[in-house]
Write a protein that holds these residues in place. Sequence first.
Motif, PDB file in Angstrom:
ATOM      1  N   GLU A  27       0.837  -1.209   0.000  1.00 11.34           N
ATOM      2  CA  GLU A  27       0.000   0.000   0.000  1.00 11.34           C
ATOM      3  C   GLU A  27       0.873   1.262   0.000  1.00 11.34           C
ATOM      4  N   GLU A  28       1.914   1.264   0.851  1.00 14.79           N
ATOM      5  CA  GLU A  28       2.822   2.407   0.904  1.00 14.79           C
ATOM      6  C   GLU A  28       3.479   2.609  -0.460  1.00 14.79           C
ATOM      7  N   THR A 194      13.618   3.461  11.999  1.00 15.30           N
ATOM      8  CA  THR A 194      13.487   2.486  13.091  1.00 15.30           C
ATOM      9  C   THR A 194      12.339   2.813  14.046  1.00 15.30           C
ATOM     10  N   LYS A 195      11.664   3.922  13.839  1.00 12.74           N
ATOM     11  CA  LYS A 195      10.617   4.319  14.785  1.00 12.74           C
ATOM     12  C   LYS A 195       9.301   3.584  14.489  1.00 12.74           C
ATOM     13  N   ASN A 196       8.308   3.759  15.357  1.00 16.08           N
ATOM     14  CA  ASN A 196       7.078   2.957  15.231  1.00 16.08           C
ATOM     15  C   ASN A 196       6.259   3.284  13.989  1.00 16.08           C
ATOM     16  N   SER A 257       2.981  10.059   1.820  1.00 16.57           N
ATOM     17  CA  SER A 257       2.327   8.886   1.216  1.00 16.57           C
ATOM     18  C   SER A 257       2.649   7.626   2.010  1.00 16.57           C
ATOM     19  N   VAL A 258       3.908   7.530   2.428  1.00 26.25           N
ATOM     20  CA  VAL A 258       4.304   6.391   3.268  1.00 26.25           C
ATOM     21  C   VAL A 258       3.614   6.518   4.626  1.00 26.25           C
ATOM     22  N   GLY A 259       3.649   7.729   5.177  1.00 26.98           N
ATOM     23  CA  GLY A 259       3.106   7.968   6.508  1.00 26.98           C
ATOM     24  C   GLY A 259       1.620   7.685   6.634  1.00 26.98           C
ATOM     25  N   LEU A 260       0.854   8.019   5.602  1.00 27.04           N
ATOM     26  CA  LEU A 260      -0.601   7.810   5.657  1.00 27.04           C
ATOM     27  C   LEU A 260      -0.931   6.333   5.859  1.00 27.04           C
ATOM     28  N   GLN A 262       1.295   3.977   6.979  1.00 24.79           N
ATOM     29  CA  GLN A 262       1.898   3.548   8.240  1.00 24.79           C
ATOM     30  C   GLN A 262       0.962   3.864   9.409  1.00 24.79           C
ATOM     31  N   LEU A 263       0.291   4.982   9.298  1.00 29.86           N
ATOM     32  CA  LEU A 263      -0.633   5.385  10.350  1.00 29.86           C
ATOM     33  C   LEU A 263      -1.842   4.446  10.414  1.00 29.86           C
ATOM     34  N   LYS A 264      -2.318   4.033   9.244  1.00 26.22           N
ATOM     35  CA  LYS A 264      -3.449   3.097   9.220  1.00 26.22           C
ATOM     36  C   LYS A 264      -3.070   1.761   9.840  1.00 26.22           C
ATOM     37  N   LYS A 265      -1.804   1.405   9.752  1.00 26.99           N
ATOM     38  CA  LYS A 265      -1.349   0.109  10.261  1.00 26.99           C
ATOM     39  C   LYS A 265      -0.775   0.193  11.673  1.00 26.99           C
TER      40      LYS A 265
END
Length: 397
Positions: A27-28, A194-196, A257-260, A262-265
């Motif tokens: 997705e990312e 390396t962060k969440n 785009s990656v962050g959106l 990552q936030l959903k997951k």
Amino acid sequence: MKKPAIEGGKPVRKNFLVFGKPKIGKEEIKEVEKTLKSGWIGTGPKTKRFEEAFLEYIGGKYAVAVNSCTAALHLTLLAAGVGPGDEVITSPVTFASTANVVEHVGAKPVFVDIEEDSLNIDVEKIEEKIDKKTKIILPIHVGGVPCEVDKILSLARKYKLFVLFDAAHAIETEYKGKNVGRLGDASAYSFYPTKNLTTIEGGAVITKRKKWAERILLMSNHGISKDAWKRYTAHGFVPYETIMPGFKYNMTDVQASVGLWQLKKLEKNWRTRKKICQLYRKAFVDNDLLGLFNEPKDDRLAYQLFIVKLNLGKLKITRNQFMEALRAENIGSGVHFISLHLHRYYRKKYGFRKKDFPRAFDASQRIVSLPLSTSMSFEDAKDTIKAVNKILNYYRG
Ligand SMILES: *Cc1c(COP(=O)(O)O)cnc(C)c1O
């Protein structure tokens, strides 16, 4: 007794387990591709969407996305008016940038030692370091374990100080039922690999102060007038003005785009890391050769790091030798952190001695972070447990 790989034995596993490997899904990748093909790859609508979604997750008032936590900390100090002659109270057990930004704005970091049973600032020792020059308290939720927030906030009220939390590890952390990012004047986040949650590089400020949010946004984009990123859109050239000499700290839509996604997951990933931490805790809780940090019962942890403290008095090796032995077993590890008062710049500039912060010094020699990331399997965690036990048993003193 099994021989460790470093002594010529067979390693616990064949392929190397990276300490904190990010988990990027299709997705990312698709979202990044869409953004790259859209013609708008810089700061734009997706950055705004990410800011809004992150704000909604934390539950704060205002959010500004930037290109690192370091930038977030730097700009927040500036927004708070911290500058030459001011003092910033913080803990030395943190990543370099927490104190570096204090130097950047020309202020002085004033270190306070850590607590006995966590790696967070010892609130009992803050008051003695407060003087007329103190402007802000900058505590770190190390490993995603919340600081003693109530006591810090009441000190801040008493002495009229601001509180900026370094929340690089604490996206999912709750304190007394509230996301910790809603507390204090502001919190700074990191989206480093390396962060969440990662945006490759990235960061954000959450603040309850409208003026700070406006100032941070302005400073993150050269100090040129609001929404200047729109200056080349279909609306035609929008004249802009330089209001102050700002910085180039903006997040891009590719990162967002990656962050959106990552936030959903985020919550699903959190559950995976929680389970890994539970496996570790169960395996090591009764081991006299290493210590674990207490888990506060009522607070939700972010599970950003799993840190153990080696009992060096009962071992024939140092922490660094322990880490080398782990590496020979094909297990990566880290140290979070070697206290900043032991680092050359701070040691020389402020004349620190090792024992100035006895607990920070002790932790600096004994702590190791075991592999922890969402991309790990439970088998990976079991390999780590096997390797740790093998090394500890072999080198028991
Ligand atoms: C990672 C980290 C930072 C810096 O984050 P960047 O996004 O790399 O600037 C700051 N503080 C702590 C405690 C960190 O772990």
